[in-house]
Each structure stands twice: as structure tokens, then as C-alpha cells.
Design an enzyme around this catalytic site. Structure first.
Site, PDB file in Angstrom:
ATOM      1  N   THR A 100     -21.880  -3.270  22.863  1.00 28.12           N
ATOM      2  CA  THR A 100     -21.991  -1.817  22.987  1.00 28.12           C
ATOM      3  C   THR A 100     -21.446  -1.089  21.752  1.00 28.12           C
ATOM      4  O   THR A 100     -20.741  -1.665  20.933  1.00 28.12           O
ATOM      5  CB  THR A 100     -21.239  -1.321  24.240  1.00 28.12           C
ATOM      6  OG1 THR A 100     -19.852  -1.631  24.126  1.00 28.12           O
ATOM      7  CG2 THR A 100     -21.805  -1.960  25.503  1.00 28.12           C
ATOM      8  N   ASP A 101     -21.810   0.175  21.674  1.00 29.55           N
ATOM      9  CA  ASP A 101     -21.343   1.018  20.566  1.00 29.55           C
ATOM     10  C   ASP A 101     -20.244   1.960  21.056  1.00 29.55           C
ATOM     11  O   ASP A 101     -19.775   1.843  22.188  1.00 29.55           O
ATOM     12  CB  ASP A 101     -22.514   1.793  19.945  1.00 29.55           C
ATOM     13  CG  ASP A 101     -23.196   2.746  20.918  1.00 29.55           C
ATOM     14  OD1 ASP A 101     -22.630   3.053  21.997  1.00 29.55           O
ATOM     15  OD2 ASP A 101     -24.311   3.206  20.603  1.00 29.55           O
ATOM     16  N   GLY A 102     -19.866   2.907  20.223  1.00 31.38           N
ATOM     17  CA  GLY A 102     -18.793   3.842  20.559  1.00 31.38           C
ATOM     18  C   GLY A 102     -19.094   4.721  21.759  1.00 31.38           C
ATOM     19  O   GLY A 102     -18.186   5.228  22.410  1.00 31.38           O
TER      20      GLY A 102
ATOM     21  N   GLY B 191     -20.557   3.542  24.387  1.00 32.24           N
ATOM     22  CA  GLY B 191     -20.527   2.678  25.558  1.00 32.24           C
ATOM     23  C   GLY B 191     -21.865   2.108  25.981  1.00 32.24           C
ATOM     24  O   GLY B 191     -21.965   1.484  27.026  1.00 32.24           O
ATOM     25  N   VAL B 192     -22.902   2.338  25.174  1.00 32.75           N
ATOM     26  CA  VAL B 192     -24.226   1.780  25.482  1.00 32.75           C
ATOM     27  C   VAL B 192     -24.542   0.663  24.488  1.00 32.75           C
ATOM     28  O   VAL B 192     -23.928   0.572  23.422  1.00 32.75           O
ATOM     29  CB  VAL B 192     -25.339   2.859  25.450  1.00 32.75           C
ATOM     30  CG1 VAL B 192     -25.097   3.920  26.515  1.00 32.75           C
ATOM     31  CG2 VAL B 192     -25.453   3.496  24.086  1.00 32.75           C
TER      32      VAL B 192
END
Length: 149
Positions: free
Chosen positions: A14-16, A18-19
Site C-alpha cells: 500500500t501507499d501513504g 492506505g490503498v
């Protein structure tokens, strides 16, 4: 018949926000591709280190239909199609709870690694393609499901 691979989204995917980070979808797809090759009896070590033939990706595309989060359980269907004597395409459908959340495509060509020239697909790849060939009826059902989304 499509090959199915199961994958649980991890925090590292995930990225910052949250996805799932966009580039990680292609990594997950490639992992599913590798597992499908191994499941059909192809030795991955010799497949990826064979000095005479390679199958580079010449096109990749991802469509994100819904977000994917850490802990989501993905069912990934691989649908393969031979699109020439020297190339094939894989469509990946990422599904959560019977809903397609992303689709990806990778197009591969077969090359002689010495000359870098295209060559016909070897028998073992043609066998893998036949085993995992896109089911036309199933593809139509998937298309109709997508139109509803």
C-alpha cells in the site's frame, strides 16, 4: 480455463493513502503469472535463466475499478490468449467478494536472447496457453458484469 491465484494484500503493497500502490499491482500480477507457469510444470529457474529464449513484456496496462486495502483477499484470474506466432497476452482480473476491483493486461513476445529477434513460441508455452486459454463464453459473462458496475 482460467488459472486462479489467491493473494492477501499486505501493508508493504500500500501507499501513504492506505490503498494498493499502482505499481504493486503489476508485481502481484507477475507473481500470479509465475505461479501459473509452475503449476503447468514449467521449471521457473530454467524459464527465467534460459540463455536462448525470453518472453519480455512489451505492453502493460492496469485499470483500477475500486480501491484495494491491506488485508483484502484477492482472487486473481489469469486469462491467456495467443495473439500471434511469437506473442501472447495475459488478462488479470483482481476480484474481491465476487466484484472485479482491477484489471491488468501484459503482452509478451518471444525472442532469441542472442539476436534479440522475435521467434515462434516454444511448445511448452503453447501448452501453457492451451491449458489457460481465455474462455470466450466466460469472457462475455465478465464483460456483462463490468457493464453493471
Amino acid at each position: 480455463m482460467a488459472f486462479t491465484y489467491y493473494y492477501t494484500v499486505r501493508f508493504q503493497d500500500t501507499d501513504g493513502a492506505g490503498v494498493v500502490y499502482f505499481a504493486n499491482i503489476l508485481r502481484i500480477c507477475h507473481e500470479a503469472y509465475e505461479v501459473s507457469l509452475a503449476a503447468s510444470g514449467i521449471n521457473l529457474k530454467s524459464f527465467f535463466t534460459n540463455p536462448s529464449v525470453a518472453f519480455p513484456i512489451v505492453h502493460a496496462n492496469v485499470d483500477f475499478l475500486r480501491p484495494m486495502y491491506c488485508g483484502d483477499n484477492l482472487m486473481i484470474s489469469l486469462l491467456v490468449e495467443k495473439i500471434g506466432l511469437d506473442k501472447f497476452e495475459i488478462t488479470y482480473e483482481m476480484i474481491i467478494d465476487e466484484v472485479i476491483v482491477a484489471k491488468a493486461i501484459t503482452r509478451h513476445i518471444c525472442i532469441d536472447t542472442s539476436s534479440k529477434m522475435k521467434q515462434e513460441l516454444p511448445d511448452y508455452i503453447n501448452n501453457w496457453l492451451t491449458t489457460n486459454h481465455r474462455d470466450a463464453e466466460g469472457a462475455e459473462r465478465r464483460k456483462s458484469r463490468e457493464e453493471v458496475m
